[in-house]
Structure formats: C-alpha cells, structure tokens
Scaffold this motif. Structure first.
Motif, PDB file in Angstrom:
ATOM      1  N   PHE A   1      -6.773  -7.925   8.282  1.00 31.93           N
ATOM      2  CA  PHE A   1      -5.231  -7.396   8.087  1.00 31.93           C
ATOM      3  C   PHE A   1      -4.649  -7.026   9.099  1.00 31.93           C
ATOM      4  O   PHE A   1      -5.110  -6.662  10.201  1.00 31.93           O
ATOM      5  CB  PHE A   1      -5.841  -5.933   7.410  1.00 31.93           C
ATOM      6  CG  PHE A   1      -6.153  -6.159   6.027  1.00 31.93           C
ATOM      7  CD1 PHE A   1      -7.412  -6.529   5.414  1.00 31.93           C
ATOM      8  CD2 PHE A   1      -5.403  -5.706   4.808  1.00 31.93           C
ATOM      9  CE1 PHE A   1      -8.002  -6.762   4.206  1.00 31.93           C
ATOM     10  CE2 PHE A   1      -5.847  -5.761   3.513  1.00 31.93           C
ATOM     11  CZ  PHE A   1      -6.978  -6.318   3.265  1.00 31.93           C
ATOM     12  N   GLY A   2      -3.417  -7.166   8.996  1.00 38.62           N
ATOM     13  CA  GLY A   2      -2.266  -6.588  10.118  1.00 38.62           C
ATOM     14  C   GLY A   2      -2.315  -5.023   9.966  1.00 38.62           C
ATOM     15  O   GLY A   2      -2.967  -4.363   8.894  1.00 38.62           O
ATOM     16  N   THR A   3      -1.516  -4.359  10.722  1.00 40.86           N
ATOM     17  CA  THR A   3      -1.458  -3.028  10.770  1.00 40.86           C
ATOM     18  C   THR A   3      -0.329  -2.554   9.533  1.00 40.86           C
ATOM     19  O   THR A   3      -0.533  -1.261   9.313  1.00 40.86           O
ATOM     20  CB  THR A   3      -0.987  -2.485  12.133  1.00 40.86           C
ATOM     21  OG1 THR A   3       0.309  -3.039  12.440  1.00 40.86           O
ATOM     22  CG2 THR A   3      -1.835  -2.484  13.051  1.00 40.86           C
ATOM     23  N   GLY A   4       0.537  -3.507   9.101  1.00 38.76           N
ATOM     24  CA  GLY A   4       1.385  -2.902   8.056  1.00 38.76           C
ATOM     25  C   GLY A   4       2.661  -2.651   8.890  1.00 38.76           C
ATOM     26  O   GLY A   4       2.715  -2.231   9.711  1.00 38.76           O
TER      27      GLY A   4
ATOM     28  N   TYR B   1     -14.122  -1.816   3.413  1.00 43.08           N
ATOM     29  CA  TYR B   1     -13.290  -1.840   4.599  1.00 43.08           C
ATOM     30  C   TYR B   1     -12.994  -0.374   5.121  1.00 43.08           C
ATOM     31  O   TYR B   1     -13.187   0.503   4.456  1.00 43.08           O
ATOM     32  CB  TYR B   1     -11.854  -2.058   4.223  1.00 43.08           C
ATOM     33  CG  TYR B   1     -11.759  -3.791   4.053  1.00 43.08           C
ATOM     34  CD1 TYR B   1     -12.213  -4.271   2.805  1.00 43.08           C
ATOM     35  CD2 TYR B   1     -11.324  -4.646   5.241  1.00 43.08           C
ATOM     36  CE1 TYR B   1     -12.056  -5.809   2.524  1.00 43.08           C
ATOM     37  CE2 TYR B   1     -11.403  -6.155   4.905  1.00 43.08           C
ATOM     38  CZ  TYR B   1     -11.724  -6.337   3.413  1.00 43.08           C
ATOM     39  OH  TYR B   1     -11.645  -7.908   3.523  1.00 43.08           O
TER      40      TYR B   1
ATOM     41  N   GLN C   1       0.815  -0.985  -0.027  1.00 45.24           N
ATOM     42  CA  GLN C   1       0.143   0.030   0.068  1.00 45.24           C
ATOM     43  C   GLN C   1       0.756   1.143  -0.082  1.00 45.24           C
ATOM     44  O   GLN C   1       1.500   1.349   0.873  1.00 45.24           O
ATOM     45  CB  GLN C   1      -0.962   0.158   1.357  1.00 45.24           C
ATOM     46  CG  GLN C   1      -2.051   1.274   1.146  1.00 45.24           C
ATOM     47  CD  GLN C   1      -2.933   1.006   2.193  1.00 45.24           C
ATOM     48  OE1 GLN C   1      -2.677   0.527   3.197  1.00 45.24           O
ATOM     49  NE2 GLN C   1      -4.233   1.608   1.960  1.00 45.24           N
TER      50      GLN C   1
ATOM     51  N   GLY D   1      -4.384  -1.127   9.932  1.00 47.22           N
ATOM     52  CA  GLY D   1      -4.788  -1.789   8.603  1.00 47.22           C
ATOM     53  C   GLY D   1      -6.267  -1.647   8.383  1.00 47.22           C
ATOM     54  O   GLY D   1      -7.088  -1.271   9.210  1.00 47.22           O
ATOM     55  N   PRO D   2      -6.903  -2.011   7.435  1.00 50.10           N
ATOM     56  CA  PRO D   2      -8.139  -2.109   7.018  1.00 50.10           C
ATOM     57  C   PRO D   2      -8.860  -2.880   7.911  1.00 50.10           C
ATOM     58  O   PRO D   2      -8.349  -4.125   8.072  1.00 50.10           O
ATOM     59  CB  PRO D   2      -8.249  -2.481   5.468  1.00 50.10           C
ATOM     60  CG  PRO D   2      -6.836  -2.212   4.904  1.00 50.10           C
ATOM     61  CD  PRO D   2      -5.623  -2.313   5.982  1.00 50.10           C
TER      62      PRO D   2
ATOM     63  N   GLN E   1     -10.285   2.166   6.932  1.00 53.14           N
ATOM     64  CA  GLN E   1      -8.872   2.124   7.385  1.00 53.14           C
ATOM     65  C   GLN E   1      -8.614   3.439   8.111  1.00 53.14           C
ATOM     66  O   GLN E   1      -8.467   4.360   7.486  1.00 53.14           O
ATOM     67  CB  GLN E   1      -7.914   2.003   6.173  1.00 53.14           C
ATOM     68  CG  GLN E   1      -6.483   1.800   6.585  1.00 53.14           C
ATOM     69  CD  GLN E   1      -5.608   1.404   5.349  1.00 53.14           C
ATOM     70  OE1 GLN E   1      -5.976   1.782   4.394  1.00 53.14           O
ATOM     71  NE2 GLN E   1      -4.311   1.096   5.817  1.00 53.14           N
TER      72      GLN E   1
ATOM     73  N   PRO F   1      -4.754  -0.960  -1.242  1.00 49.29           N
ATOM     74  CA  PRO F   1      -3.520  -1.959  -1.368  1.00 49.29           C
ATOM     75  C   PRO F   1      -3.667  -2.638  -2.677  1.00 49.29           C
ATOM     76  O   PRO F   1      -4.597  -2.752  -3.283  1.00 49.29           O
ATOM     77  CB  PRO F   1      -3.919  -2.841  -0.210  1.00 49.29           C
ATOM     78  CG  PRO F   1      -4.899  -2.035   0.828  1.00 49.29           C
ATOM     79  CD  PRO F   1      -5.747  -1.033  -0.231  1.00 49.29           C
TER      80      PRO F   1
ATOM     81  N   LEU G   1       1.274  -5.077   3.993  1.00 53.93           N
ATOM     82  CA  LEU G   1       0.201  -5.668   4.649  1.00 53.93           C
ATOM     83  C   LEU G   1       0.042  -7.111   4.635  1.00 53.93           C
ATOM     84  O   LEU G   1       0.102  -7.794   3.514  1.00 53.93           O
ATOM     85  CB  LEU G   1      -0.936  -4.929   4.394  1.00 53.93           C
ATOM     86  CG  LEU G   1      -1.360  -3.524   4.641  1.00 53.93           C
ATOM     87  CD1 LEU G   1      -2.581  -3.025   3.691  1.00 53.93           C
ATOM     88  CD2 LEU G   1      -1.581  -3.179   5.954  1.00 53.93           C
TER      89      LEU G   1
END
Lengths: 111, 117
Positions: free
Chosen positions: A101-104, B35, A38, B42-43, B37, A44, A89
């Motif tokens: 999703f992880g926080t990235g 989603y 992203q 994250g989303p 965000q 993303p 991500l």
C-alpha cells in the motif's frame, strides 16, 4: 525494495473541479494496480483495478491511468463533491499473495 | 450478507501484555489477510491465511502470530506488546486472486484500534 509512493500532503480542491492524485512505484513492475478509498477510522474500500496493458479505466466519475514508462498511475475524480473527501490508497501486488500500500493521499473537497 | 467483522473495535493494553484480535471473513471467502496501519501510514501486510495455514508473511517479528479456523475465521495474536504496536489492525478477506475478469478485491473490516501504554 519495492515501493509505492503517494503524495502524503493533503490535496484541497474546490467542489466541481477535477481532483488528480498521483501514485509512483519503484523497484518493480506491478502487473496491476488497485485504488481504495479510506474514511477516517474505517477500513479501505475497493474502487478500481487497472492492469498494466490497460492505459485507462473508468467507473462513473472515476478515471485511472497506468503509465508503465513513467512508472505511474493517476487517479482522477471529475465533478468532485464534498462526499469525495477521504484518503485514497494506491495498492500493488508483491508476489502472489501480498499487497503493498502507498501511504495514501488525503483529499478534501471544499463546498 | 455480513461483510468482514472484527472484534474488539478498540482496546488498550500495557507494554508486555498480549492481545488477541478476531476476524470473520465475508461469506464465501476463504482467505484472510491481516494488516497493521499506523497513524498517517498505509496498511502494512502482516500475513495471510488460507486453508488454516499461514501462506505468506510480511516483515513482522515472531511476536505476531495467527490462526485460521475451519470456518475461515481468523485470529491475530501479538505477544510482548511494545509502544510501537499501537495501530489500527485491519483484517481483509478475499476469495480469489487477480485473474481474468477478477479484480482481486480485498474486503476490509472496520479494524481493531490497539493502544499500548
């Protein structure tokens, strides 16, 4: 609850080196994991999928591993370039239709 | 081939107002997911639409509702806006789940940036 965790601290790396990003999952066993890139203010973009029965998957300079014992996936970018700078991500399924999703992790490749 | 398109790209609302966000999926895709965000996060999955029905919902209050039209496009509505609803709202389309040889890839739009004052 099901969680996917990534190091939220930014990763700075010198151009040409290998960047390694970590994804850990807890309280569930995903059948597969996906990795997305992203860029700031953008949606993303899908990079790779790895299934639980695959130890490693490669695509050009990208490599992903999946260790079900450690409950971890590693994402590697070899010969990193400044253009690789972005947030990456880690994503896992939750049920049939939902993704977690992880926080990235924000990667910055320094020239 | 157009990808996922979302509108508007940016909007500013005040607390208590209502907002409608729109999404056109990638050509050939029949499934749309929304989603949220927040900055630095994250989303988070809001819900998914398939065949004009909400197929699954995440942990969002009833103030968040949606719709899918026969042409597969979708809308996300948020009522009684709160400051905490400020976020990037992403629409993702897909055509099939993760099957043998299929990555289950989500195709995302560029998002709608909502600011609630």
């Amino acid at each position: 609850s099901q969680k996917i965790e990534q190091n939220s601290e930014a990763l700075n790396i010198q151009e040409g080196k290998t960047a390694t990003l970590t994804c850990n999952y807890t309280n569930y066993s995903p059948a597969y994991l996906q990795w997305y890139r992203q860029d700031p203010g953008r949606g993303p973009v899908f990079l790779l999928l790895i299934r639980e029965n695959e130890k490693e998957k490669r695509k050009e300079r990208l490599k992903v591993t999946f260790d079900t014992t450690l409950k971890q996936s590693l994402f590697h970018i070899t010969a990193s370039q400044p253009a690789d700078s972005a947030t990456y991500l880690c994503v896992g399924p939750s049920g049939t239709y939902k993704y977690i999703f992880g926080t990235g992790t924000r990667l910055k490749v320094l020239a | 081939d157009a990808g996922v398109t979302q509108s508007p790209t940016h909007l500013i609302k005040t607390r208590g107002q209502q907002v409608t966000l729109r999404c056109s999926p990638k050509s050939g895709h029949d499934t749309v997911s929304w989603y949220q965000q927040a900055l630095g996060q994250g989303p988070q999955f809001i819900f998914q639409y398939y065949e004009e029905e909400e197929r699954q919902r995440g942990n969002f209050p009833d103030r968040f509702s949606g719709h899918q039209f026969p042409n597969y496009s979708s809308e996300l509505n948020v009522n009684a806006l709160l400051l905490g609803d400020s976020a990037l709202y992403l629409c993702a389309s897909s055509s099939a789940g993760v099957l043998a040889g299929n990555t289950g890839e989500l195709f995302f739009g560029e998002g709608s940036r909502l600011t609630v004052l």
